[in-house]
Scaffold this active site. Sequence first.
Site, mmCIF file in Angstrom:
data_model
loop_
_atom_site.group_PDB
_atom_site.id
_atom_site.type_symbol
_atom_site.label_atom_id
_atom_site.label_comp_id
_atom_site.label_asym_id
_atom_site.label_seq_id
_atom_site.Cartn_x
_atom_site.Cartn_y
_atom_site.Cartn_z
ATOM 1 N N ASP A 251 0.857 -1.198 0.000
ATOM 2 C CA ASP A 251 0.000 0.000 0.000
ATOM 3 C C ASP A 251 0.891 1.245 0.000
ATOM 4 O O ASP A 251 1.594 1.503 0.980
ATOM 5 C CB ASP A 251 -0.905 -0.021 1.252
ATOM 6 N N ASP A 257 4.029 11.265 2.188
ATOM 7 C CA ASP A 257 3.946 11.947 3.489
ATOM 8 C C ASP A 257 5.074 11.465 4.406
ATOM 9 O O ASP A 257 5.693 12.253 5.121
ATOM 10 C CB ASP A 257 2.589 11.664 4.157
ATOM 11 N N ARG A 290 3.234 -1.811 4.735
ATOM 12 C CA ARG A 290 2.114 -1.921 5.682
ATOM 13 C C ARG A 290 0.885 -1.217 5.107
ATOM 14 O O ARG A 290 1.029 -0.267 4.334
ATOM 15 C CB ARG A 290 2.484 -1.239 7.001
#
Length: 312
Positions: A251, A257, A290
Amino acid sequence: MATQAPKIFVTGIYAVDLVFTGSRSPLPGETVSASGFMRSHGGKGSNQAVAAARAGAETSFFSFIGNDSFGEDARAFWRTEKVHDKTTIIQGETTGAAGIFVDERTGSNSITVFPGASRLMRKRDIDTVESDIAASDVFVVQLEQPIEVALRGLEIARKNQVITILNPAPATALPDDIFALCDYLLPNETEASLLTGLPVETTEEAQAAARALLKKGVRNVIVTLGEKGALYCNEQETFLVGPVTVGTCVDTTGAGDGFTAGFAVGLAKGLPVRAAMEFAAALAGISVTRHGAALSMPTLAEIESVLETHNQ
Ligand code: RIB
């Protein structure tokens, strides 16, 4: 090298992420079945604040949230994550929300985000936290809230000799006067292309776009290139820092970010730019293994352990 905990001030938005995993997103008029769903914590600003706090920085986050259960959950989350909560609750407004599709084969994502209450933030609002910004080592902002807030935040930070980082996400045109306020501009390929009008698909094209951004007044540009790493460029030097791969990518939501936060923490610790980028790459490299955005961000111990192995 700073001896106290590095201090980071982040402004931006919080969004509750509603994440659907599947083989493909629907075409107009079509319904497709997802293979998985989770509700998670997102919003680029909040993700960056949580990532910075987990990476060891004393972190403050300024935003607007609604008076709803999403906002209450966000506040509880920041308490757990030890992020100093500088948010204001706006009565009658909703907290930000994002609909996210994650491709189950590649981990790539598509996002629709509504900023909710944080779309009402104005420059006078960020003026109220000037003393907190001034007490920080690094100020970080993105573009999910109105641009005037990013611009004013950068002005306040620059006036107080705080290092400024603009992560120009999501991609949008910017006023000319914002560029000279950026010590560091961290676009991805799409954002660098939109800001310069140049194609950014290869490393050479990323370098040309970075040079165009330097001409606009930015002091240092880092173009993040996904699995190709990140390209640094200023008037004196240009170099590429490779990605840090620690496992299967499930993912990619929040990877940018994570990189931005890791770089901010590295700089705030007094690391040279290349080392700060390596720290950022390790943080982002762990996060993509994760699920979720903020929840995928690693701790300082996890980042240091990956860097130790990577540097052997
Ligand atoms: O950068 C990822 C974030 O973008 C998600 O968490 C989503 O909320 C959107 O803001």
